[in-house]
Design a protein around this motif. Structure first.
Motif, PDB file in Angstrom:
ATOM      1  N   PHE A 162      36.793  40.814  40.733  1.00 39.85           N
ATOM      2  CA  PHE A 162      37.323  39.647  40.028  1.00 39.85           C
ATOM      3  C   PHE A 162      38.011  40.071  38.726  1.00 39.85           C
ATOM      4  O   PHE A 162      39.064  39.547  38.356  1.00 39.85           O
ATOM      5  CB  PHE A 162      36.193  38.660  39.740  1.00 39.85           C
ATOM      6  N   VAL A 163      37.424  41.047  38.045  1.00 41.56           N
ATOM      7  CA  VAL A 163      38.033  41.569  36.813  1.00 41.56           C
ATOM      8  C   VAL A 163      39.368  42.238  37.138  1.00 41.56           C
ATOM      9  O   VAL A 163      40.354  42.065  36.421  1.00 41.56           O
ATOM     10  CB  VAL A 163      37.087  42.562  36.112  1.00 41.56           C
ATOM     11  N   ALA A 164      39.405  43.007  38.232  1.00 42.80           N
ATOM     12  CA  ALA A 164      40.651  43.654  38.650  1.00 42.80           C
ATOM     13  C   ALA A 164      41.714  42.604  38.956  1.00 42.80           C
ATOM     14  O   ALA A 164      42.901  42.787  38.623  1.00 42.80           O
ATOM     15  CB  ALA A 164      40.405  44.530  39.868  1.00 42.80           C
ATOM     16  N   GLN A 165      41.302  41.501  39.580  1.00 44.00           N
ATOM     17  CA  GLN A 165      42.248  40.421  39.865  1.00 44.00           C
ATOM     18  C   GLN A 165      42.782  39.810  38.575  1.00 44.00           C
ATOM     19  O   GLN A 165      43.986  39.531  38.456  1.00 44.00           O
ATOM     20  CB  GLN A 165      41.560  39.339  40.706  1.00 44.00           C
ATOM     21  N   THR A 166      41.895  39.631  37.593  1.00 43.29           N
ATOM     22  CA  THR A 166      42.309  39.084  36.297  1.00 43.29           C
ATOM     23  C   THR A 166      43.290  40.015  35.602  1.00 43.29           C
ATOM     24  O   THR A 166      44.279  39.566  35.004  1.00 43.29           O
ATOM     25  CB  THR A 166      41.077  38.864  35.400  1.00 43.29           C
ATOM     26  N   ILE A 167      43.035  41.322  35.687  1.00 50.29           N
ATOM     27  CA  ILE A 167      43.954  42.301  35.093  1.00 50.29           C
ATOM     28  C   ILE A 167      45.328  42.192  35.742  1.00 50.29           C
ATOM     29  O   ILE A 167      46.361  42.184  35.053  1.00 50.29           O
ATOM     30  CB  ILE A 167      43.393  43.727  35.245  1.00 50.29           C
ATOM     31  N   GLY A 168      45.352  42.115  37.068  1.00 48.44           N
ATOM     32  CA  GLY A 168      46.624  41.986  37.782  1.00 48.44           C
ATOM     33  C   GLY A 168      47.375  40.728  37.391  1.00 48.44           C
ATOM     34  O   GLY A 168      48.602  40.765  37.175  1.00 48.44           O
ATOM     35  N   GLU A 169      46.654  39.611  37.284  1.00 45.17           N
ATOM     36  CA  GLU A 169      47.296  38.353  36.908  1.00 45.17           C
ATOM     37  C   GLU A 169      47.812  38.401  35.472  1.00 45.17           C
ATOM     38  O   GLU A 169      48.899  37.895  35.176  1.00 45.17           O
ATOM     39  CB  GLU A 169      46.296  37.202  37.074  1.00 45.17           C
TER      40      GLU A 169
END
Length: 252
Positions: free
Chosen positions: A39-46
């Motif tokens: 989820f953190v990786a997704q937030t970084i990507g966004e």
């Protein structure tokens, strides 16, 4: 550095990441405290895709560039003067020993009274955090230059500028570079803490904003960015230092 050394250095981070993923998967800690790394990786990507992370990173890098430039320049000039003059060394020995015990953030209330909470305050905190280690290491490096080398320069008829640039500075370069690396590390930490204290943009502000929204994934995104950028800055100075040592070896 050998590839095996890089792989060895990844063992501990990989283990911590695996433990983090396991703790999130099996619910050992609530997601509000430790969100899933995916989820953190997704937030970084966004955040990267939207440009939000780039905006805050750019603000922090601009501040570090200006503050570090002022602090390191002043530190090198003062360190060179103190290292070259025994009178100045004795005069400033005690004040600088006191300053080494005072982090810029310990004086933050006084700094805020002097500069307010705008950009000047952040730049002063960064410059101050850079200044002290650069001064101390530059002075030490120049003070420890062999007097025999300096005497050889005088015998050969070197003028003061040529002697300083060809004998003193190359001999003091390792100590000076140590001060610069310490100064940059201190400056990066001081910048983030100053942005935590008072800012409307920057990586420190992003941490505060994520905490206020109870979005721990945003907080961890900012923390991960701070860590990666800090490592990159240290690596850049490491590369420059290795090239300097090769140049010194070639000159010798």
């Amino acid at each position: 550095m050998k590839p095996s050394s890089y792989l060895l250095g990844l063992i501990v981070p990989a283990g911590l990441l695996a433990a983090w993923a396991a703790a999130a998967r099996y619910g050992l800690l609530p997601a509000q405290i430790l969100p899933d790394p995916a989820f953190v990786a997704q937030t970084i990507g966004e955040a990267l895709a939207s440009g939000e992370l780039w905006m805050h990173l750019s603000a922090s890098l601009q501040r570090i560039a200006v503050g570090f430039a002022f602090g390191s320049t002043a530190g090198l000039l003062c360190g060179a003067a103190i290292g070259a003059s025994s009178t100045l060394r004795e005069l400033f020995r005690t004040p600088f020993l006191v300053l080494t015990q005072l982090h810029a953030l310990a004086m933050l209330p006084l700094i805020v009274l002097m500069f307010g909470i705008d950009e000047e305050m952040k730049l002063f905190v960064i410059a101050w955090a850079t200044f002290v280690p650069v001064v101390l290491n530059a002075a030490q490096g120049i003070r420890e230059v062999s007097s025999e080398w300096v005497e050889v320069g005088r015998v050969l008829g070197f003028d003061p500028w040529y002697q300083a640039t060809r004998i003193v500075l190359p001999a003091a370069a390792p100590s000076i570079f140590t001060g610069i690396r310490e100064g940059l590390a201190n400056a990066w930490q001081a910048l983030i803490l100053a942005e935590l204290f008072a800012s409307s943009e920057g990586l420190g502000y992003l941490i505060v904003w994520g905490r206020q929204l109870f979005q721990l994934d945003l907080v961890l995104t900012a923390i991960a960015t701070i860590a990666v950028v800090g490592l990159l800055l240290n690596s850049v100075l490491g590369i420059a230092e290795r090239r300097l040592y090769r140049w010194r070896g070639g000159v010798a």
